[in-house]
Scaffold this motif. Structure first.
Motif, mmCIF file in Angstrom:
data_model
loop_
_atom_site.group_PDB
_atom_site.id
_atom_site.type_symbol
_atom_site.label_atom_id
_atom_site.label_comp_id
_atom_site.label_asym_id
_atom_site.label_seq_id
_atom_site.Cartn_x
_atom_site.Cartn_y
_atom_site.Cartn_z
ATOM 1 N N GLU A 438 0.747 -1.168 -0.009
ATOM 2 C CA GLU A 438 -0.034 0.047 0.202
ATOM 3 C C GLU A 438 0.875 1.324 -0.045
ATOM 4 O OE1 GLU A 438 -3.976 -0.153 0.198
ATOM 5 O OE2 GLU A 438 -2.618 -0.902 -1.129
ATOM 6 N N MET A 439 1.988 1.458 0.877
ATOM 7 C CA MET A 439 2.536 2.449 0.712
ATOM 8 C C MET A 439 3.420 2.677 -0.578
ATOM 9 S SD MET A 439 1.830 3.905 3.352
ATOM 10 C CE MET A 439 2.496 5.415 3.359
ATOM 11 N N GLY A 440 3.898 1.582 -0.983
ATOM 12 C CA GLY A 440 4.504 1.371 -2.400
ATOM 13 C C GLY A 440 3.628 1.812 -3.382
ATOM 14 N N ARG A 441 2.448 1.594 -3.389
ATOM 15 C CA ARG A 441 1.448 2.184 -4.388
ATOM 16 C C ARG A 441 1.197 3.847 -4.133
ATOM 17 N NH1 ARG A 441 -4.368 -0.388 -3.628
ATOM 18 N NH2 ARG A 441 -4.913 0.604 -5.508
ATOM 19 N N ALA A 442 1.224 3.870 -3.054
ATOM 20 C CA ALA A 442 1.118 5.412 -2.626
ATOM 21 C C ALA A 442 2.391 6.356 -3.170
ATOM 22 C CB ALA A 442 0.878 5.812 -1.009
ATOM 23 N N TRP A 443 3.554 5.825 -2.920
ATOM 24 C CA TRP A 443 4.653 6.482 -3.340
ATOM 25 C C TRP A 443 4.699 6.438 -5.095
ATOM 26 C CZ3 TRP A 443 9.409 8.792 -2.364
ATOM 27 C CH2 TRP A 443 10.143 8.726 -3.395
ATOM 28 N N ASP A 444 4.345 5.430 -5.734
ATOM 29 C CA ASP A 444 4.203 5.469 -7.122
ATOM 30 C C ASP A 444 3.463 6.508 -7.695
ATOM 31 O OD1 ASP A 444 6.162 3.446 -7.245
ATOM 32 O OD2 ASP A 444 4.666 1.812 -7.300
ATOM 33 N N LYS A 445 2.341 6.695 -6.755
ATOM 34 C CA LYS A 445 1.438 7.567 -7.386
ATOM 35 C C LYS A 445 1.689 8.889 -6.691
ATOM 36 C CE LYS A 445 -1.921 5.163 -9.240
ATOM 37 N NZ LYS A 445 -2.403 5.530 -10.644
ATOM 38 N N GLY A 446 2.904 9.299 -6.094
ATOM 39 C CA GLY A 446 3.356 10.439 -5.904
ATOM 40 C C GLY A 446 3.063 10.960 -4.514
ATOM 41 N N ALA A 447 2.492 10.146 -3.595
ATOM 42 C CA ALA A 447 2.567 10.836 -2.056
ATOM 43 C C ALA A 447 3.990 10.516 -1.602
ATOM 44 C CB ALA A 447 1.623 9.689 -1.541
ATOM 45 N N ARG A 448 4.750 11.562 -1.529
ATOM 46 C CA ARG A 448 6.221 11.367 -1.094
ATOM 47 C C ARG A 448 6.459 12.709 -0.215
ATOM 48 N NH1 ARG A 448 9.060 10.163 -6.875
ATOM 49 N NH2 ARG A 448 7.504 8.214 -7.339
ATOM 50 N N LEU A 463 8.015 -3.984 15.024
ATOM 51 C CA LEU A 463 8.534 -4.606 13.754
ATOM 52 C C LEU A 463 7.793 -3.645 12.727
ATOM 53 C CD1 LEU A 463 9.391 -7.914 12.469
ATOM 54 C CD2 LEU A 463 7.962 -6.607 11.129
ATOM 55 N N PRO A 464 6.505 -3.522 12.717
ATOM 56 C CA PRO A 464 5.749 -2.860 11.616
ATOM 57 C C PRO A 464 6.178 -1.287 11.607
ATOM 58 C CG PRO A 464 3.920 -4.250 12.633
ATOM 59 C CD PRO A 464 5.513 -4.237 13.479
ATOM 60 N N VAL A 465 6.323 -0.629 12.782
ATOM 61 C CA VAL A 465 7.123 0.472 13.055
ATOM 62 C C VAL A 465 8.217 0.987 12.082
ATOM 63 C CG1 VAL A 465 7.589 2.357 14.257
ATOM 64 C CG2 VAL A 465 5.614 1.286 14.982
ATOM 65 N N ASP A 466 9.086 0.037 12.424
ATOM 66 C CA ASP A 466 10.443 0.023 12.031
ATOM 67 C C ASP A 466 10.396 -0.270 10.362
ATOM 68 O OD1 ASP A 466 13.029 -0.426 11.399
ATOM 69 O OD2 ASP A 466 13.591 -1.560 13.274
ATOM 70 N N TYR A 467 9.471 -1.163 9.839
ATOM 71 C CA TYR A 467 9.372 -1.415 8.501
ATOM 72 C C TYR A 467 8.741 -0.124 7.979
ATOM 73 C CZ TYR A 467 8.653 -3.848 3.966
ATOM 74 O OH TYR A 467 8.865 -4.142 2.655
ATOM 75 N N PHE A 468 7.812 0.217 8.107
ATOM 76 C CA PHE A 468 7.106 1.546 7.763
ATOM 77 C C PHE A 468 8.261 2.682 7.586
ATOM 78 C CE2 PHE A 468 4.991 5.527 8.220
ATOM 79 C CZ PHE A 468 4.151 5.459 7.472
ATOM 80 N N LEU A 469 8.913 2.914 8.612
ATOM 81 C CA LEU A 469 9.964 4.101 8.726
ATOM 82 C C LEU A 469 11.028 3.692 7.626
ATOM 83 C CD1 LEU A 469 9.672 5.225 12.418
ATOM 84 C CD2 LEU A 469 8.773 6.319 10.237
ATOM 85 N N SER A 470 11.376 2.308 7.515
ATOM 86 C CA SER A 470 12.417 1.893 6.633
ATOM 87 C C SER A 470 11.914 2.296 5.303
ATOM 88 C CB SER A 470 12.777 0.588 6.792
ATOM 89 O OG SER A 470 13.326 0.260 8.177
ATOM 90 N N LEU A 471 10.788 2.046 4.933
ATOM 91 C CA LEU A 471 10.308 2.355 3.534
ATOM 92 C C LEU A 471 10.316 3.676 3.254
ATOM 93 C CD1 LEU A 471 7.125 0.061 3.394
ATOM 94 C CD2 LEU A 471 9.080 -0.129 1.798
ATOM 95 N N ALA A 472 9.900 4.527 4.496
ATOM 96 C CA ALA A 472 9.870 5.967 4.218
ATOM 97 C C ALA A 472 11.195 6.763 3.863
ATOM 98 C CB ALA A 472 9.260 6.789 5.316
ATOM 99 N N TRP A 473 12.181 5.667 4.521
ATOM 100 C CA TRP A 473 13.707 6.350 4.433
ATOM 101 C C TRP A 473 14.443 6.065 3.058
ATOM 102 C CZ3 TRP A 473 17.247 9.759 6.209
ATOM 103 C CH2 TRP A 473 18.549 9.391 5.808
ATOM 104 N N ASP A 474 14.001 4.989 2.570
ATOM 105 C CA ASP A 474 14.414 4.363 1.430
ATOM 106 C C ASP A 474 13.489 3.339 0.845
ATOM 107 O OD1 ASP A 474 15.960 3.240 -0.777
ATOM 108 O OD2 ASP A 474 17.211 2.101 0.584
ATOM 109 N N ILE A 475 12.587 3.898 -0.051
ATOM 110 C CA ILE A 475 11.523 3.057 -0.383
ATOM 111 C C ILE A 475 12.111 1.906 -1.354
ATOM 112 C CG2 ILE A 475 11.142 4.767 -2.364
ATOM 113 C CD1 ILE A 475 8.473 2.666 -0.677
ATOM 114 N N ASP A 476 13.110 2.029 -2.357
ATOM 115 C CA ASP A 476 13.454 1.151 -3.126
ATOM 116 C C ASP A 476 14.162 0.202 -2.435
ATOM 117 O OD1 ASP A 476 12.272 2.374 -5.260
ATOM 118 O OD2 ASP A 476 13.821 3.634 -5.898
#
Length: 820
Positions: A438-448, A463-476
């Motif tokens: 879901e956050m990947g879809r949001a990023w691809d659609k410009g929610a950055r 764990l989910p908090v860490d993962y969410f913020l890891s995506l936000a720091w480095d999505i790819d």
């Protein structure tokens, strides 16, 4: 004041094409414990490098330097100082480092004007008397701090060192590679968490942990800020329920956030940095902009005046006092006009305070989304903060016009929720794979521009908090890793070397089993409806419980491998969630079987009653241990089994009725336990042939993966041979929202060449939606029946929101209530 507005605009340019944030370098690959040629000796022979900052640098830099000193000491135990130094400084704020840059000894060209970026580079003989320095140079104050915390992470200090009691592994020596390490800018500009529904954990715990201050107070927030910085986050929405003291009611809290470089904001229901439930002292009916515009403006202006100098994101808009609809206007048209006037008035206040370009956010959440869709005009430079449906499924993704706005787009996402149809406040069971998708879809659609996760009490959502913020720091760098790879690495860092692979397997099953039905959702009727049993037969329930039992056995096998000093963290991060969710399921299904079997098999019924009663005792003992025993009693009050009390009963599950142990007769069963459930034919994602545009999605679904549509250019095909009988096909999909706003999910299914075009509307709030988010699937029965023999199936879709869990084949005379 800080140039928040200028940073807002400049960072938007800097983040347009985010640099790779070096996820692969975020582990200890560039820090090791045996010397290699050219290494910088961070610690060796009982001595550790001196950590040096410039007096004129930011407070945050000094805080990060102090943390690094403490972390080096905790890892090495070294007391003496070596002849090497660690220089920590912000570009333009550290004369020693600036001289190296001016002399061309450090290439800082990519740091100038960058957002939260940093370099880590060893420099020989940086000045007379200093043999070698490890220079941590940041583009801004947070970039510098992240550099210091990156060293801490690389030497083995977990971001969860305090919040999950993870001690570092001891090393006598620490060496840093001679290669220049580059990090940033982050993928998402503003990244953080929202402390919410804190009544059941964070506030009771803080009241006991820090009784000398209102809860949560400065000592609590100091720990939260440390966690955020170590997770490379920068934004916080503070606790806001009636049980909490409003964050800004104590001006020292805002000063503390400023020292730590944390950008403060507020939730969608708290415009202009005001906590209404704690700060609005008038009558609730007076929070009405139509007759009381001047009173509400005075209320907002006070906060603008007091906090204008801080780095703040200002929430615009207007709702009720507490997460409720706007008071006064009766129609969406009236609400639209009122909101547009509110925007003008709120922005005038910011202009009058000298901060017209300060970051501003508007969140079309719940009923406000309908007002937005009715034509609400939001100023161009205001960030649109999109939300999920409170259960992890994002309702709207930016369209081309919204992506073109200078204010950009963000996402407010739930990892915990108090609300209809049923809350989930106890255990954290949102799979990392759903966050990624879901956050990947949001990023691809410009929610950055901004990502905020509602994390409840923080624990037990580590764990989910860490993962969410890891995506936000480095999505790819994060989303390209298989979930199990990321989780393995995370477990190695938190539980100890050699534990990661087994722990990751356990956690995979934990999320898979609990995603099929969260522990807080173990009832199959909605509050206010007539109670009824689950749709699972006793045999099917036993099969589910067998999965939990197998998971508990793996936990038991892993336990002896955990280092003694990490047993508390193991209990908090793995043992308790697994054991508690298993006990909750045993309690519910055994109590249900007790009721179902009372008439036809009383002895077996009483055996089930005993299982339910023992499960209740297990839950009590586990929770007592969490709150009273681990970490020396540090977490007293943090854990409450849902439902924890009688509040908000309209959207919290009812406890199953469990007989008192003393009332259960000691009767042996008169007949064997029910036979295992008969498996019905099923097509899982891995049984479909590879097809262009379709993809396997790991970490989601009852079988561990989904089949995702992407943008397929060819059908996905499979075949199945059905046994004798008449069958109907049921297709199970993840209850995602379509890519096009307000549209239905579309999928064409062909069976033996006969096509059926499915159109599945997604309407938030109705009963079908409620059942879909509790099941975490949409079950749609296909037309017609099928006989025995081989059948060819193909799937066609053009919407990446179509994610298929399975196609099940059930007897044609078996009733199923589809959700669509």
């Amino acid at each position: 004041m800080r140039a928040a507005g200028a940073l807002w605009l400049a960072a938007g340019l800097a983040l347009a094409h985010p640099a790779q944030a070096n996820a692969a370098q975020s582990d200890a690959a560039w820090v090791h414990f045996e010397p290699m040629r050219g290494d910088f000796a961070l610690a060796a022979q009982g001595r550790v490098a001196q950590v040096v900052t410039a007096p004129e640098d930011h407070d945050l830099v000094h805080i990060a330097a102090d943390s690094l000193r403490a972390d080096l000491s905790s890892v090495t135990g070294a007391q003496g100082s070596s002849d090497t130094q660690v220089w920590i400084g912000t570009l333009g704020r550290n004369p020693q480092i600036d001289r190296l840059v001016a002399a061309g000894r450090i290439d800082a060209a990519k740091l100038r004007g960058a957002w939260e970026s940093f370099l880590i580079v060893p420099v020989a003989n940086p000045e007379p008397g200093v043999r070698q320095a490890l220079v941590i140079l940041g583009s801004d104050r947070r970039g510098t701090a992240y550099g210091a915390y990156e060293i801490s992470r690389a030497i083995g200090v977990s971001p969860w060192h305090w919040w999950a009691d993870v001690p570092p592994e001891h090393h006598d020596a620490l060496y840093v590679s001679s290669r220049v390490q580059r990090f940033g800018p982050p993928s998402v500009q503003y990244r953080g968490i929202f402390l919410n529904d804190e009544d059941w954990g964070l506030v009771p715990w803080a009241q006991g942990a820090f009784p000398e201050e209102p809860a949560p107070g400065r000592k609590t927030y100091t720990k939260v800020f440390d966690l955020l910085l170590r997770l490379r986050a920068n934004t916080l929405w503070p606790a806001m329920h009636k049980a909490s003291r409003a964050f800004n009611a104590d001006p020292a809290n805002a000063a503390l956030a400023e020292r730590y470089g944390i950008v403060m904001g507020t939730s969608h229901a708290e415009p202009m940095l005001r906590n209404n439930v704690g700060e609005w002292t008038g009558k609730a009916e007076d929070f009405n902009y139509l007759p009381n515009r001047d009173g509400i403006r005075r209320y907002w202006r006070e906060r603008v005046t007091s906090n204008a100098a801080d780095e703040t994101i200002w929430t615009l808009g207007l709702r009720g006092i507490h997460d409720s609809g706007m008071i006064g206007p009766k129609t969406d048209e009236e609400r639209r006009r009122t909101l547009e006037q509110v925007f003008t008035d709120q922005r005038d206040m910011l202009r009058e305070a000298g901060i017209p370009q300060a970051p501003q956010v508007f969140t079309p959440y719940k009923e406000v989304l309908d007002i937005y869709r009715a034509g609400l005009k939001v100023p161009e430079d205001v960030t649109l903060m999109w939300t999920d449906d409170n259960f992890g499924y994002i309702r709207h993704f930016p369209d081309p016009a919204e992506r073109a706005r200078s204010g950009g787009n963000g996402v407010y996402y739930h990892l915990s929720y108090l609300g209809a149809p049923l809350s989930y406040l106890w255990l954290s069971t949102t799979p990392p794979a759903l966050i990624r998708e879901e956050m990947g879809r949001a990023w691809d659609k410009g929610a950055r521009r901004m990502w905020i996760a509602n994390v409840g009490d923080i624990k037990p959502a580590e764990l989910p908090v860490d993962y969410f913020l890891s995506l936000a720091w480095d999505i790819d760098g994060t989303r390209t890793q298989p979930i199990e790879t990321w989780t393995t690495h995370w477990a190695e860092q938190t539980l100890g070397k050699g534990t990661g692979r087994v722990a990751a397997t356990i956690l995979t099953d934990y999320y898979r089993l609990n995603f099929a039905r969260r522990p807080e959702h173990l009832q199959w009727y909605l509050p206010g409806e007539k109670p009824h049993a689950s749709p699972l037969s006793t045999a099917e329930a036993d099969e589910r419980l067998a999965g939990f039992a197998a998971m508990e056995r793996r936990v038991a096998a892993l336990r002896p491998l955990i280092p003694a000093d990490r047993m508390d963290s193991f209990f908090e991060l793995v043992d308790y969630p697994v054991a508690a969710s298993a006990a909750a399921n045993r309690r519910f299904f055994a109590a249900e079987a007790h009721d179902a079997l009372r008439d036809r098999d009383p002895p077996e019924s009483w055996r089930r009653a005993r299982i339910a009663a023992e499960a209740q005792e297990t839950l009590t003992a586990l929770t007592r241990r969490y709150n009273r025993e681990i970490a020396g009693g540090k977490w007293r009050g943090i854990m409450a089994v849902e439902p924890a009390d009688g509040q908000w009963r309209s959207f919290r599950q009812s406890l199953p009725v469990v007989p008192a142990p003393a009332s259960i007769p000691d009767v042996a069963p008169s007949m064997p336990a029910p036979s295992p459930a008969t498996a019905e034919p099923i097509l899982r994602p891995d049984e479909f042939l590879p097809a262009r545009g379709w993809r396997r999605i790991d970490g989601l679904g009852r079988s561990g993966s989904l089949l995702g549509a992407g943008a397929p250019s060819s059908p996905a095909r499979a075949s199945i041979t059905l046994p004798a009988g008449n069958w109907q096909a049921v297709i199970d999909l993840l209850p995602l929202y379509p890519s096009g706003d307000g549209e239905a999910l579309h999928l064409t299914v062909r069976i033996d060449g006969k096509a059926e075009a499915l159109e599945i509307p997604r309407r938030t709030g109705d009963r079908d939606w409620a059942m879909a988010v509790l099941d975490n699937r949409i079950a749609r029965t296909l037309a017609g029946t099928l006989g025995a023999g081989r059948h060819e199936i193909s799937l066609e879709s053009g919407d990446p929101a179509v994610m298929i869990e399975a196609i099940r084949f059930i007897p044609a005379d078996k009733s199923i209530t589809p959700t669509y």
